[in-house]
Scaffold this motif. Structure first.
Motif, PDB file in Angstrom:
ATOM      1  N   ILE A 195       0.868  -1.182   0.000  1.00  0.00           N
ATOM      2  CA  ILE A 195       0.000   0.000   0.000  1.00  0.00           C
ATOM      3  C   ILE A 195       0.899   1.223   0.000  1.00  0.00           C
ATOM      4  N   ASP A 196       0.714   2.126  -0.975  1.00  0.00           N
ATOM      5  CA  ASP A 196       1.588   3.287  -1.023  1.00  0.00           C
ATOM      6  C   ASP A 196       0.809   4.571  -1.264  1.00  0.00           C
ATOM      7  N   ALA A 197       1.401   5.670  -0.837  1.00  0.00           N
ATOM      8  CA  ALA A 197       0.879   7.011  -1.102  1.00  0.00           C
ATOM      9  C   ALA A 197       2.042   7.850  -1.606  1.00  0.00           C
ATOM     10  N   ARG A 198       1.816   8.532  -2.745  1.00  0.00           N
ATOM     11  CA  ARG A 198       2.909   9.313  -3.327  1.00  0.00           C
ATOM     12  C   ARG A 198       2.405  10.654  -3.838  1.00  0.00           C
ATOM     13  N   LEU A 199       3.280  11.627  -3.813  1.00  0.00           N
ATOM     14  CA  LEU A 199       3.028  12.939  -4.402  1.00  0.00           C
ATOM     15  C   LEU A 199       3.916  13.093  -5.631  1.00  0.00           C
ATOM     16  N   GLU A 200       3.361  13.705  -6.673  1.00  0.00           N
ATOM     17  CA  GLU A 200       4.112  13.873  -7.910  1.00  0.00           C
ATOM     18  C   GLU A 200       3.954  15.286  -8.444  1.00  0.00           C
ATOM     19  N   ARG A 201       5.053  15.796  -9.003  1.00  0.00           N
ATOM     20  CA  ARG A 201       5.055  17.127  -9.588  1.00  0.00           C
ATOM     21  C   ARG A 201       5.935  17.127 -10.826  1.00  0.00           C
ATOM     22  N   GLY A 202       5.470  17.753 -11.917  1.00  0.00           N
ATOM     23  CA  GLY A 202       6.280  17.868 -13.124  1.00  0.00           C
ATOM     24  C   GLY A 202       7.433  18.824 -12.901  1.00  0.00           C
ATOM     25  N   ILE A 203       8.605  18.487 -13.454  1.00  0.00           N
ATOM     26  CA  ILE A 203       9.769  19.360 -13.315  1.00  0.00           C
ATOM     27  C   ILE A 203      10.232  19.911 -14.657  1.00  0.00           C
ATOM     28  N   SER A 204       9.868  19.244 -15.760  1.00  0.00           N
ATOM     29  CA  SER A 204      10.204  19.791 -17.070  1.00  0.00           C
ATOM     30  C   SER A 204       9.110  20.748 -17.509  1.00  0.00           C
ATOM     31  N   SER A 205       9.463  21.671 -18.384  1.00  0.00           N
ATOM     32  CA  SER A 205       8.508  22.665 -18.842  1.00  0.00           C
ATOM     33  C   SER A 205       7.339  21.991 -19.549  1.00  0.00           C
ATOM     34  N   GLU A 206       6.136  22.319 -19.136  1.00  0.00           N
ATOM     35  CA  GLU A 206       4.944  21.717 -19.730  1.00  0.00           C
ATOM     36  C   GLU A 206       3.880  22.792 -19.940  1.00  0.00           C
ATOM     37  N   GLU A 207       4.325  23.940 -20.425  1.00  0.00           N
ATOM     38  CA  GLU A 207       3.388  24.998 -20.736  1.00  0.00           C
ATOM     39  C   GLU A 207       2.529  24.556 -21.910  1.00  0.00           C
ATOM     40  N   ALA A 208       1.247  24.781 -21.825  1.00  0.00           N
ATOM     41  CA  ALA A 208       0.345  24.285 -22.850  1.00  0.00           C
ATOM     42  C   ALA A 208      -0.679  25.339 -23.224  1.00  0.00           C
ATOM     43  N   THR A 209      -1.222  25.175 -24.432  1.00  0.00           N
ATOM     44  CA  THR A 209      -2.260  26.066 -24.936  1.00  0.00           C
ATOM     45  C   THR A 209      -3.610  25.389 -24.778  1.00  0.00           C
ATOM     46  N   LEU A 210      -4.553  26.091 -24.202  1.00  0.00           N
ATOM     47  CA  LEU A 210      -5.892  25.570 -23.999  1.00  0.00           C
ATOM     48  C   LEU A 210      -6.799  26.072 -25.115  1.00  0.00           C
ATOM     49  N   LEU A 211      -7.374  25.125 -25.863  1.00  0.00           N
ATOM     50  CA  LEU A 211      -8.233  25.468 -26.987  1.00  0.00           C
ATOM     51  C   LEU A 211      -9.670  25.063 -26.688  1.00  0.00           C
ATOM     52  N   SER A 212     -10.613  25.848 -27.169  1.00  0.00           N
ATOM     53  CA  SER A 212     -12.014  25.486 -27.050  1.00  0.00           C
ATOM     54  C   SER A 212     -12.339  24.436 -28.100  1.00  0.00           C
TER      55      SER A 212
END
Length: 205
Positions: free
Chosen positions: A164-181
């Motif tokens: 049984i595990d619990a983990r936290l994760e966070r991106g470290i590389s650039s992941e800027e994104a464009t949000l489109l409708s």
């Protein structure tokens, strides 16, 4: 002489079988394989805030944002272990009043340290490959490509074949994104690196 030869022929398969069993025991002592799965939760990413974020079952249910399922292997080195995993993960991320769904293949590799016989802490990098992004209303288009790198850390309980595990994760590389409708209108640029809390179960073969 014939009797000795017959006994040898009869015992040879048994000897081979015992050798194979011995190898399996040695390998099983140091290497483990199994299945894993779990739930993803939206989180602030702060360890000290987790208890405040999920104070009861209803809060936890409301924070579920997706799931993950896959396989793992684990190499044991005394009190340390190295654990690569491969799994499919699906989750929703909230950006103010907008919810965007994503699916990806993840390859986390953890270095763990057993602080107690049934308890360990672990940390490591996570390689992620985005399969798609968006829902019926919005699409998330990555500016930097589909492959990104993150970092994770957590704790794990070892209960025989069950983990049984619990983990936290966070991106470290650039992941800027464009949000489109849904009609491909650019409605903004966001940081697509959500803080994710994952709670999972694993079972060794």
């Amino acid at each position: 002489m014939k009797r000795i030869l017959l006994v040898g022929i009869f015992c040879l398969p048994m000897f081979g079988f015992s050798q194979e069993e011995a190898v399996k025991k040695v390998v099983g002592k140091f290497i483990e394989f199994g299945w894993k799965g779990g739930l993803n939760f939206n989180s602030s990413g702060e360890v000290l805030n987790i208890a405040n974020e999920f104070t009861n079952i209803d809060d936890a249910k409301g924070a579920v944002s997706g799931f993950n399922i896959g396989i793992y292997s684990q190499v044991k080195l005394l009190m340390l272990y190295v654990r690569p995993e491969l799994h499919f993960s699906k989750y929703n991320t909230d950006y103010e009043n907008i919810t965007v769904g994503q699916s990806r293949i993840e390859l986390p590799v953890s270095l763990g340290l057993k602080v107690l016989p049934i308890l360990s802490g672990f940390v490591g990098p996570t390689y992620r490959y985005k399969l798609d992004g968006g829902d019926s209303d919005y699409t998330l288009e990555s500016v930097k490509g589909d492959s990104t790198l993150g970092v994770h850390f957590g704790v794990r309980l070892h209960l025989g074949k069950l983990g049984i595990d619990a983990r936290l994760e966070r991106g470290i590389s650039s992941e800027e994104a464009t949000l489109l409708s849904n009609n491909n209108v650019n409605i903004g640029t966001i940081d697509a690196r959500p803080n994710l809390l994952s709670v999972g179960l694993s079972y060794s073969f």
